[in-house]
Design an enzyme around this catalytic site. Structure first.
Site, PDB file in Angstrom:
ATOM      1  N   HIS A   1       0.788  -1.232   0.000  1.00  0.00           N
ATOM      2  CA  HIS A   1       0.000   0.000   0.000  1.00  0.00           C
ATOM      3  C   HIS A   1       0.813   1.271   0.000  1.00  0.00           C
ATOM      4  O   HIS A   1       0.249   2.370  -0.070  1.00  0.00           O
ATOM      5  CB  HIS A   1      -0.925   0.038   1.215  1.00  0.00           C
ATOM      6  CG  HIS A   1      -2.159  -0.780   1.044  1.00  0.00           C
ATOM      7  ND1 HIS A   1      -3.313  -0.277   0.502  1.00  0.00           N
ATOM      8  CD2 HIS A   1      -2.407  -2.072   1.311  1.00  0.00           C
ATOM      9  CE1 HIS A   1      -4.229  -1.224   0.465  1.00  0.00           C
ATOM     10  NE2 HIS A   1      -3.708  -2.330   0.947  1.00  0.00           N
TER      11      HIS A   1
ATOM     12  N   LYS B   1      -9.036  13.949   3.988  1.00  0.00           N
ATOM     13  CA  LYS B   1      -8.162  12.767   4.023  1.00  0.00           C
ATOM     14  C   LYS B   1      -7.334  12.870   5.285  1.00  0.00           C
ATOM     15  O   LYS B   1      -7.345  13.899   5.957  1.00  0.00           O
ATOM     16  CB  LYS B   1      -7.256  12.733   2.787  1.00  0.00           C
ATOM     17  CG  LYS B   1      -6.549  14.055   2.492  1.00  0.00           C
ATOM     18  CD  LYS B   1      -5.753  14.029   1.208  1.00  0.00           C
ATOM     19  CE  LYS B   1      -6.588  14.052  -0.044  1.00  0.00           C
ATOM     20  NZ  LYS B   1      -6.525  12.838  -0.835  1.00  0.00           N
ATOM     21  N   ARG B   2      -6.627  11.819   5.644  1.00  0.00           N
ATOM     22  CA  ARG B   2      -5.741  11.903   6.801  1.00  0.00           C
ATOM     23  C   ARG B   2      -4.757  13.054   6.632  1.00  0.00           C
ATOM     24  O   ARG B   2      -4.378  13.393   5.514  1.00  0.00           O
ATOM     25  CB  ARG B   2      -4.985  10.588   6.987  1.00  0.00           C
ATOM     26  CG  ARG B   2      -5.830   9.478   7.579  1.00  0.00           C
ATOM     27  CD  ARG B   2      -6.384   9.859   8.941  1.00  0.00           C
ATOM     28  NE  ARG B   2      -5.342   9.867   9.946  1.00  0.00           N
ATOM     29  CZ  ARG B   2      -5.171   8.913  10.858  1.00  0.00           C
ATOM     30  NH1 ARG B   2      -5.998   7.893  10.913  1.00  0.00           N
ATOM     31  NH2 ARG B   2      -4.196   9.002  11.739  1.00  0.00           N
TER      32      ARG B   2
ATOM     33  N   LYS C   1       0.554  14.535   1.848  1.00  0.00           N
ATOM     34  CA  LYS C   1      -0.731  14.884   1.220  1.00  0.00           C
ATOM     35  C   LYS C   1      -0.866  16.404   1.023  1.00  0.00           C
ATOM     36  O   LYS C   1      -1.735  16.865   0.296  1.00  0.00           O
ATOM     37  CB  LYS C   1      -1.890  14.330   2.053  1.00  0.00           C
ATOM     38  CG  LYS C   1      -1.992  12.794   2.002  1.00  0.00           C
ATOM     39  CD  LYS C   1      -3.132  12.303   2.881  1.00  0.00           C
ATOM     40  CE  LYS C   1      -3.250  10.791   2.956  1.00  0.00           C
ATOM     41  NZ  LYS C   1      -3.987  10.205   1.814  1.00  0.00           N
TER      42      LYS C   1
ATOM     43  N   THR D   1      -8.302   6.921  -2.791  1.00  0.00           N
ATOM     44  CA  THR D   1      -9.643   6.485  -3.174  1.00  0.00           C
ATOM     45  C   THR D   1     -10.631   7.634  -2.981  1.00  0.00           C
ATOM     46  O   THR D   1     -11.697   7.643  -3.593  1.00  0.00           O
ATOM     47  CB  THR D   1     -10.112   5.273  -2.348  1.00  0.00           C
ATOM     48  OG1 THR D   1      -9.875   5.538  -0.957  1.00  0.00           O
ATOM     49  CG2 THR D   1      -9.377   4.009  -2.766  1.00  0.00           C
TER      50      THR D   1
ATOM     51  N   LYS E   1     -14.042   8.738  -5.140  1.00  0.00           N
ATOM     52  CA  LYS E   1     -15.368   9.030  -4.581  1.00  0.00           C
ATOM     53  C   LYS E   1     -15.863  10.380  -5.080  1.00  0.00           C
ATOM     54  O   LYS E   1     -17.030  10.542  -5.453  1.00  0.00           O
ATOM     55  CB  LYS E   1     -15.303   9.062  -3.044  1.00  0.00           C
ATOM     56  CG  LYS E   1     -14.950   7.750  -2.381  1.00  0.00           C
ATOM     57  CD  LYS E   1     -14.685   7.966  -0.880  1.00  0.00           C
ATOM     58  CE  LYS E   1     -13.895   6.830  -0.278  1.00  0.00           C
ATOM     59  NZ  LYS E   1     -13.303   7.186   1.032  1.00  0.00           N
TER      60      LYS E   1
HETATM   61  C1  PLP Z   1     -12.024   7.231   1.372  1.00  0.00           C
HETATM   62  C2  PLP Z   1     -11.618   7.591   2.730  1.00  0.00           C
HETATM   63  C3  PLP Z   1     -10.271   7.824   3.023  1.00  0.00           C
HETATM   64  C4  PLP Z   1      -9.191   7.774   1.962  1.00  0.00           C
HETATM   65  O1  PLP Z   1      -9.062   9.063   1.405  1.00  0.00           O
HETATM   66  P1  PLP Z   1      -7.794   9.455   0.503  1.00  0.00           P
HETATM   67  O2  PLP Z   1      -8.160  10.796  -0.014  1.00  0.00           O
HETATM   68  O3  PLP Z   1      -7.710   8.434  -0.585  1.00  0.00           O
HETATM   69  O4  PLP Z   1      -6.610   9.466   1.391  1.00  0.00           O
HETATM   70  C5  PLP Z   1      -9.925   8.150   4.316  1.00  0.00           C
HETATM   71  N1  PLP Z   1     -10.852   8.256   5.293  1.00  0.00           N
HETATM   72  C6  PLP Z   1     -12.160   8.056   5.047  1.00  0.00           C
HETATM   73  C7  PLP Z   1     -13.134   8.208   6.167  1.00  0.00           C
HETATM   74  C8  PLP Z   1     -12.588   7.720   3.768  1.00  0.00           C
HETATM   75  O5  PLP Z   1     -13.890   7.504   3.537  1.00  0.00           O
END
Ligand code: PLP
Length: 809
Positions: free
Chosen positions: A358, A546-547, A552, A654, A658
């Site tokens: 990952h 995101k985190r 990032k 991901t 979305k």
């Molecule tokens: C999809 C999702 C992530 C991943 O987000 P990235 O932008 O790909 O880092 C992290 N936390 C939650 C709650 C999510 O639904």
């Protein structure tokens, strides 16, 4: 399932409230309603669960088991209703009984048994497996405390415990009769059997009981119900009286009992970051030992085959290296309990395991101190040692050109056990999670392993379940899509591509526009209720959720905001489309720099949002406690999707998928799956900027970038950094100095300054495009149209055919 009507469901709810809770509808709270409805849904699920298990047994189908330390499943009532085909009826019934379905669903605790993308991927995969009729199940840990709840207090992140099991959880079933014993510590004794083979016995081990709790995984309108099995750690209660006597002191020792329960006590809150704590190692072995024991037990019960033929019926995917001890654990059971010889056991094992990588971030690389592993898991250590010996020997004798590289390839080297190396050697498949990521693995990070085992390496670009992230999270958009192209896309998400035919149809674009605006109004309401801040629902909703991680680059985003604010202060009347910058991000509690960035975002927000001079053209919103449920609220309302990682660092992402699926336009770097989004939609439907992965990697290798040059030559950058250094945003003049130092003294390791100017320019392009409403809407619909490619259904089909070799049943 027979057609269930709202009236019928209302009757059942009324009865359920009386039978289970002893109350009438008029006295019921949202929570009462949540439980009543959940139990009714369970009544629908249970017979199908039983049927599914039975049919898997009868059909003798090969099964895939997905082992993961994290499953970020979020709430289940709404998605279970959706997948059971009951969602519309349930909403209707609730409304008719005087309840808002939204409030009823919100009573459920969001199951946060994961940190971010990796855990959410596992959850999406389970949904797709069940929806596509694949025999596939998840194994994880039933953490008593999930990922911490985040509060923002005076701009700072404060972590509160997430005791999500406080109220009863309606979706789990305890299966005490399937509990297994896990052994830690102790001594290993070796004996020679009569036939000359070796036998290993363990003595004085610390025993822990792993009790499974099963959660149904409901397929979409197909009567399939798979299983997510989560293990809980409990003390072993000895049955026989003598042992009880002996153990009395032992178990009176609550400390010890507590230390056992700690194994499934909490989820480590680190995302893409290795925590070398012994308790974490215990958790990992606890997961894999209970799961492998269980898998073998089921295999032996279900098939009349010798365990040497395990790979005909079982394949195990390990989600990152966290469950990689499953490989030596499988060896241990096959040899010590099933009495296979090494070579046979190794052949079976390496045909059963597949490993997903990952990340290439060095701070995420798992390596355990040799002594820690040896002391906690002596037999497992012996096996890893033997795997390592044999592997190193095979290089020495068969790959002369790699002899020098043995220290970099060895599973045990310099007193540490390298889990990724163990995972590669012990499995038949190694996959990355986006095309660029897999290429970096092959060409850089795992180059020598790739030259040893080219046939193992393959790519499986991540995906998301369009059922949760479109149908459920954005029903209005789903309805418009169905209105235009019919409902086939729901079962075949790639058919979203038919939307392209209509992407210039003005009347239709107007419908999409209306949906987006309604979603923005709903989010603006939520923001108002939760922060007291009024945002303009006609403004551009620019979203980064995101985190929080340096790679990032939330910092780049807030620098842009500060730049816009500075510009507006100088020229308040300048023509600018109002912007609302929306952030959601948790930082690992021990990640200092990340927490400083959270504080900076909140501090900038507290200045910008109340400054009358800028005439409401700029709002900055930090929504606390980003989790799956909050993502479901924000994503349908996003106009711009910020995916701005330092190129080469984001394995896939991901969140990008979305938001694309919900009509947001990606503004991002050529990193992770952004590249594949760009491939599909083309230059004119995405905003790409910044260094490429090759450029970043080149700078890392050869230097050639000096952050101070940019500070010295770009007034906009100098202004922002000086504002930080001089405490202009802080309550004290030292506040945010560390960010200043981090960039100028560590030479901007994530290229925030280097990418700053192209980032600004790209934002200007995006703003101009946004003003041209039809062009923007066309872009938006084009993105939705191509997003079917990123349904996890597609990803799972590829895993199933290329790696798992399993069939739909
Ligand atoms: C999809 C999702 C992530 C991943 O987000 P990235 O932008 O790909 O880092 C992290 N936390 C939650 C709650 C999510 O639904």
């Amino acid at each position: 399932m027979p057609q269930l009507t709202a009236n019928h469901l209302k009757d059942r709810l009324v009865k359920r409230l009386i039978i289970d809770r002893g109350i009438e509808v008029s006295d019921a709270t949202n929570k009462d309603m949540y439980y009543a409805l959940s139990y009714i849904v369970n009544d629908e699920i249970m017979p199908n669960w039983f049927k599914t298990n039975k049919s898997y047994g009868e059909k003798q189908a090969k099964q895939v088991y997905y082992l993961s330390m994290e499953f970020l499943i979020g709430r289940l009532l709404e998605s279970n209703l959706l997948n059971c085909g009951m969602l519309d009826v349930a909403k209707e019934a609730l409304e008719e009984l005087g309840f808002h379905s939204e409030f009823v669903f919100a009573e459920e605790r969001d199951a946060g048994l994961g940190n971010g993308g990796l855990g959410r991927l596992a959850a999406c995969f389970l949904d797709s497996l069940a929806s596509l009729h694949y025999p596939g199940h998840g194994y994880g840990i039933r953490y008593r405390y999930g990922l911490f709840e985040q509060r923002i207090i005076h701009g700072n992140q404060v972590e509160l415990p997430d005791y999500w099991l406080k109220d009863s959880y309606p979706w789990e079933t305890r299966k005490e009769e399937e509990a297994v014993v896990i052994q830690f510590h102790g001594k290993v004794h070796m004996f020679k059997r009569n036939d000359g083979s070796l036998e290993f016995k363990y003595e004085n081990t610390d025993k822990v009981l792993a009790v499974p709790y099963d959660i149904p995984v409901v397929g979409y309108k197909n009567e399939v119900v798979n299983t997510l099995r989560l293990w809980s750690a409990e003390p072993v209660l000895e049955q026989n009286a003598e042992a009880m006597e002996e153990n009395r002191e032992f178990y009176r020792d609550l400390d010890h009992q507590h230390s056992i329960e700690q194994i499934s006590g909490f989820l480590y809150p680190d995302d893409s970051n290795y925590e070398g704590k012994e308790l974490r190692l215990k958790q990992q072995y606890f997961l894999v030992s209970s799961s492998i024991q269980n898998i073998l037990k089921k295999f032996k019960k279900g098939h009349r085959l010798p365990v040497s033929r395990l790979s005909e019926k079982v394949v195990i995917q390990i989600n990152d290296t966290h469950p990689s001890l499953a490989i030596p654990e499988m060896m241990r059971i096959l040899m010590d309990e099933e009495r296979l010889d090494w070579d046979t056991a190794w052949e079976v094992t390496t045909k059963v395991f597949a490993y997903t990588n990952h990340t290439t971030l060095s701070e995420a690389l798992e390596t355990w101190p040799q002594e820690m592993l040896q002391n906690l898991l002596p037999r497992i250590y012996m096996i890893i040692d033997e795997i390592n010996e044999r592997f190193c020997k095979s290089i020495w004798f068969n790959y002369e050109e790699l002899r020098d590289k043995i220290p970099e390839l060895a599973i045990i080297a310099h007193g540490r056990v390298h889990m990724a190396r163990l995972a590669i050697v012990g499995s038949f498949s190694v996959n990355g999670v986006a095309r660029i990521h897999t290429e970096i693995l092959k060409k850089k990070e795992m180059r020598d392993f790739y030259s040893l085992f080219p046939e193992k390496f393959n790519n499986k670009t991540n995906g998301i379940t369009h059922r949760r992230w479109l149908l459920q999270a954005n029903p209005k958009l789903a309805d418009v899509i169905t209105e235009v192209i019919g409902p086939q896309w729901i079962k075949r998400p790639k058919q979203l591509i038919s939307l392209l035919k209509y992407s210039n149809d003005k009347a239709l674009l107007e419908k999409f526009n209306r949906v987006k605006h309604e979603n923005k109004k709903a989010l603006a309401n939520y923001i108002h209720q939760h922060t007291g801040i009024l945002v303009d629902d006609q403004s551009i909703f620019d979203v980064q959720i995101k985190r929080l991680h340096e790679y990032k680059r939330q910092l780049l985003n807030i620098f842009h905001v500060i730049y816009l604010y500075n510009e507006l202060k100088e020229n308040p009347n300048q023509d600018m489309t109002p912007h609302t910058f929306i952030f959601g991000a948790k930082a690992a509690p021990s990640y200092y720099v990340a927490k400083e960035v959270i504080k900076l975002i909140n501090t900038v927000a507290s200045i910008v949002n109340y400054d009358k001079d800028i005439q409401g053209k700029l709002k900055v919103i930090f929504l606390e406690n980003y989790n799956v449920s909050l993502a479901e609220k924000i994503i349908p309302a996003a106009d711009i999707s910020e995916q701005i990682s330092t190129a080469s660092k984001e394995a896939s992402g991901t969140g990008n998928m979305k938001m694309m699926m919900n009509g947001a336009i990606t503004l991002g770097t050529m990193d992770g799956a952004n590249i594949e989004i760009h491939d599909l939609v083309g230059d004119s439907n995405i905003f790409i900027f910044g260094l490429t992965a090759d450029e970043v990697l080149h700078y890392y290798q050869n230097g050639g970038y000096n952050a101070r040059d940019i500070y010295n030559t770009d007034d906009r950058v100098k202004r922002i950094l000086d504002q930080l250094n001089q405490g202009e945003f802080g309550k004290h003049d030292i506040e945010f100095k560390d960010i200043f130092y981090n960039i100028l003294y560590h030479n901007d390791p994530y290229f925030v300054l280097k990418d700053f100017e192209p980032y600004l320019e790209t934002h200007e392009l995006a703003e101009r495009a946004y003003r041209d409403r039809l062009t923007w809407l066309n872009m938006s619909v084009t993105n939705i149209a191509y997003s079917g490619k990123f349904s996890s259904d597609q990803t799972i089909r590829e895993y199933a055919t290329d790696i798992w070799k399993i069939k739909q049943v």
